[in-house]
Design a protein around this motif. Sequence first.
Motif, short mmCIF file in Angstrom:
data_model
loop_
_atom_site.label_atom_id
_atom_site.label_comp_id
_atom_site.label_asym_id
_atom_site.label_seq_id
_atom_site.Cartn_x
_atom_site.Cartn_y
_atom_site.Cartn_z
N ASP A 36 0.82 -1.21 0.00
CA ASP A 36 0.00 0.00 0.00
C ASP A 36 0.86 1.26 0.00
OD1 ASP A 36 -2.30 -1.45 -0.06
OD2 ASP A 36 -2.72 -1.29 2.09
N VAL A 37 2.04 1.18 0.63
CA VAL A 37 2.90 2.38 0.69
C VAL A 37 3.55 2.65 -0.66
CG1 VAL A 37 3.38 1.97 3.13
CG2 VAL A 37 4.98 1.12 1.42
N LEU A 38 3.44 1.70 -1.60
CA LEU A 38 4.01 1.88 -2.94
C LEU A 38 2.96 2.33 -3.94
CD1 LEU A 38 6.27 -1.31 -3.09
CD2 LEU A 38 6.87 0.97 -2.28
N ASP A 39 1.75 2.57 -3.46
CA ASP A 39 0.67 3.03 -4.33
C ASP A 39 0.51 4.54 -4.22
OD1 ASP A 39 0.23 0.43 -5.02
OD2 ASP A 39 -1.51 0.15 -3.72
N CYS A 40 0.07 5.14 -5.30
CA CYS A 40 -0.19 6.58 -5.31
C CYS A 40 -1.34 6.87 -4.34
CB CYS A 40 -0.55 7.05 -6.72
SG CYS A 40 -1.05 8.79 -6.82
N ILE A 49 7.01 5.49 -12.48
CA ILE A 49 8.12 6.41 -12.69
C ILE A 49 7.82 7.26 -13.92
CG2 ILE A 49 10.60 6.52 -13.24
CD1 ILE A 49 10.91 3.91 -11.66
N PRO A 50 8.00 8.60 -13.86
CA PRO A 50 8.58 9.37 -12.77
C PRO A 50 7.60 9.63 -11.63
CG PRO A 50 7.98 10.85 -14.54
CD PRO A 50 7.70 9.45 -15.05
N ILE A 51 8.14 9.66 -10.41
CA ILE A 51 7.37 9.95 -9.21
C ILE A 51 7.77 11.34 -8.72
CG2 ILE A 51 6.83 9.21 -6.86
CD1 ILE A 51 7.81 6.41 -7.71
N PHE A 52 6.78 12.12 -8.32
CA PHE A 52 7.07 13.49 -7.88
C PHE A 52 6.67 13.68 -6.42
CE2 PHE A 52 6.62 13.82 -12.48
CZ PHE A 52 7.76 14.56 -12.79
N ILE A 94 12.04 -3.72 -6.38
CA ILE A 94 11.07 -4.75 -5.97
C ILE A 94 10.52 -5.43 -7.22
CG2 ILE A 94 8.87 -5.18 -4.81
CD1 ILE A 94 9.45 -2.82 -3.00
N LEU A 95 10.92 -6.67 -7.41
CA LEU A 95 10.51 -7.44 -8.59
C LEU A 95 9.40 -8.41 -8.22
CD1 LEU A 95 14.00 -8.15 -10.19
CD2 LEU A 95 12.42 -6.28 -10.68
N ILE A 96 8.35 -8.40 -9.01
CA ILE A 96 7.17 -9.23 -8.77
C ILE A 96 7.02 -10.25 -9.89
CG2 ILE A 96 4.68 -9.22 -8.36
CD1 ILE A 96 6.17 -7.68 -6.27
N PRO A 97 6.83 -11.53 -9.57
CA PRO A 97 6.57 -12.50 -10.65
C PRO A 97 5.26 -12.16 -11.36
CG PRO A 97 7.07 -13.60 -8.56
CD PRO A 97 6.85 -12.16 -8.24
N CYS A 98 5.23 -12.37 -12.66
CA CYS A 98 4.01 -12.15 -13.42
C CYS A 98 2.92 -13.09 -12.93
CB CYS A 98 4.29 -12.39 -14.91
SG CYS A 98 2.81 -12.29 -15.97
N GLN A 99 1.67 -12.60 -12.91
CA GLN A 99 0.56 -13.45 -12.47
C GLN A 99 0.33 -14.63 -13.41
OE1 GLN A 99 -3.14 -11.34 -12.38
NE2 GLN A 99 -3.26 -11.11 -14.61
N ASN A 100 0.95 -14.56 -14.60
CA ASN A 100 0.83 -15.66 -15.55
C ASN A 100 2.00 -16.63 -15.47
OD1 ASN A 100 -1.57 -14.49 -16.68
ND2 ASN A 100 -0.28 -13.05 -17.80
N ALA A 101 2.70 -16.63 -14.34
CA ALA A 101 3.86 -17.50 -14.18
C ALA A 101 3.47 -18.97 -14.34
CB ALA A 101 4.51 -17.27 -12.82
N THR A 102 2.32 -19.35 -13.82
CA THR A 102 1.89 -20.75 -13.93
C THR A 102 1.53 -21.13 -15.35
OG1 THR A 102 -0.37 -20.10 -13.35
CG2 THR A 102 1.06 -20.81 -11.55
N LEU A 103 1.31 -20.11 -16.21
CA LEU A 103 0.98 -20.36 -17.61
C LEU A 103 2.22 -20.36 -18.51
CD1 LEU A 103 -2.19 -18.10 -17.85
CD2 LEU A 103 -2.12 -20.58 -17.54
N SER A 110 9.28 -4.91 -12.19
CA SER A 110 9.23 -4.03 -11.04
C SER A 110 7.78 -3.73 -10.68
CB SER A 110 10.00 -2.74 -11.30
OG SER A 110 9.44 -2.04 -12.39
N TYR A 111 7.55 -3.47 -9.41
CA TYR A 111 6.18 -3.34 -8.91
C TYR A 111 5.38 -2.30 -9.68
CZ TYR A 111 2.31 -2.41 -5.74
OH TYR A 111 1.06 -2.23 -5.21
N GLY A 112 6.01 -1.19 -10.03
CA GLY A 112 5.31 -0.14 -10.72
C GLY A 112 4.92 -0.46 -12.14
N LYS A 113 5.47 -1.56 -12.70
CA LYS A 113 5.20 -1.91 -14.09
C LYS A 113 4.39 -3.20 -14.22
CE LYS A 113 9.39 0.38 -15.75
NZ LYS A 113 10.69 0.22 -16.44
N VAL A 114 3.88 -3.70 -13.09
CA VAL A 114 3.14 -4.97 -13.12
C VAL A 114 1.91 -4.87 -14.00
CG1 VAL A 114 1.76 -6.55 -11.73
CG2 VAL A 114 3.97 -5.81 -10.89
N SER A 115 1.09 -3.82 -13.79
CA SER A 115 -0.16 -3.73 -14.56
C SER A 115 0.11 -3.56 -16.04
CB SER A 115 -1.01 -2.57 -14.04
OG SER A 115 -0.30 -1.35 -14.15
#
Length: 280
Positions: A36-40, A49-52, A94-103, A110-115
């Motif tokens: 939650d602390v990494l969300d706008c 990124i960029p974050i202001f 912070i690196l997050i595995p893709c939700q499609n890892a099982t596929l 990186s967390y900010g680029k997951v979506s």
Amino acid sequence: HFDMESASSENDGSGNIRLHKRQRTDNIRSAMVDFDVLDCPICFEPLNIPIFQCDNGHLACSSCCAELSDKCPSCTLPIGHIRCRAMESVLESILIPCQNATLGCAKKVSYGKVSTHEKECAFSLCSCPVLDCNYTGPYKDLYDHYRFTHLKGDSRQRADSMFKCGVSFSVQMNISDKILIKREGVKKLLFVVQCIKEPYGVYVTVSCIAPSASEGGEFSYDIFYKSEDGHIMTYQSPEVKRIRELSFQIPQNNFMLIPHSFLRGDLLKMNVVIQKVEMF
């Protein structure tokens, strides 16, 4: 002269620092992160990124800064001019595995680029465009699903559903049917000619059922329509949008709008050309 003892002492010191860092890293591998602390704090989406930041240190993503006219909602100080490099470094680390890892997707983003990644991921699930079908699967499997499930035993329909890139094909469909599915056999992709009837007329658009970064390449399309009184309408779109699921909302771009006065009842006749965009 070269002091071997001093050199040895310095080497031991740096070696101890590296060992301490390695031990510290091992000790916190299982640490939990409150995402939650990494969300706008304004749009509640992951910070991009960029974050202001403002002078008081309040954060916002760049798109929110523009919507807020560069005024911090927490303290009204100006925001949108000072980069918060520290938070940007945290997000990138912070690196997050893709939700499609099982596929089959092995990427970590990186967390900010997951979506963003999940919209583009070639392993993202796509929905079958047939209106009463609930099948979902990778876009590469969708072609065979449609062919063997919905065209099973119908050789005429199988032939009619095929098209060749760059070659005009005729479309004849009832507006009430809403969609016409066409197959491109080389890349094994499904395209949908879609019509949406509204008070202003009928919106016609062409989409490809695939993630936005699929390996199928880029496509554009042209539509040619002739009304009964001889009016000719043409539309050239520079892009065939890739979508993972059909939507029947009014399109915001990439469409032809045929006025009701130009229609021939419920029957829609037109020619369509879908071509591959050559990348240089």
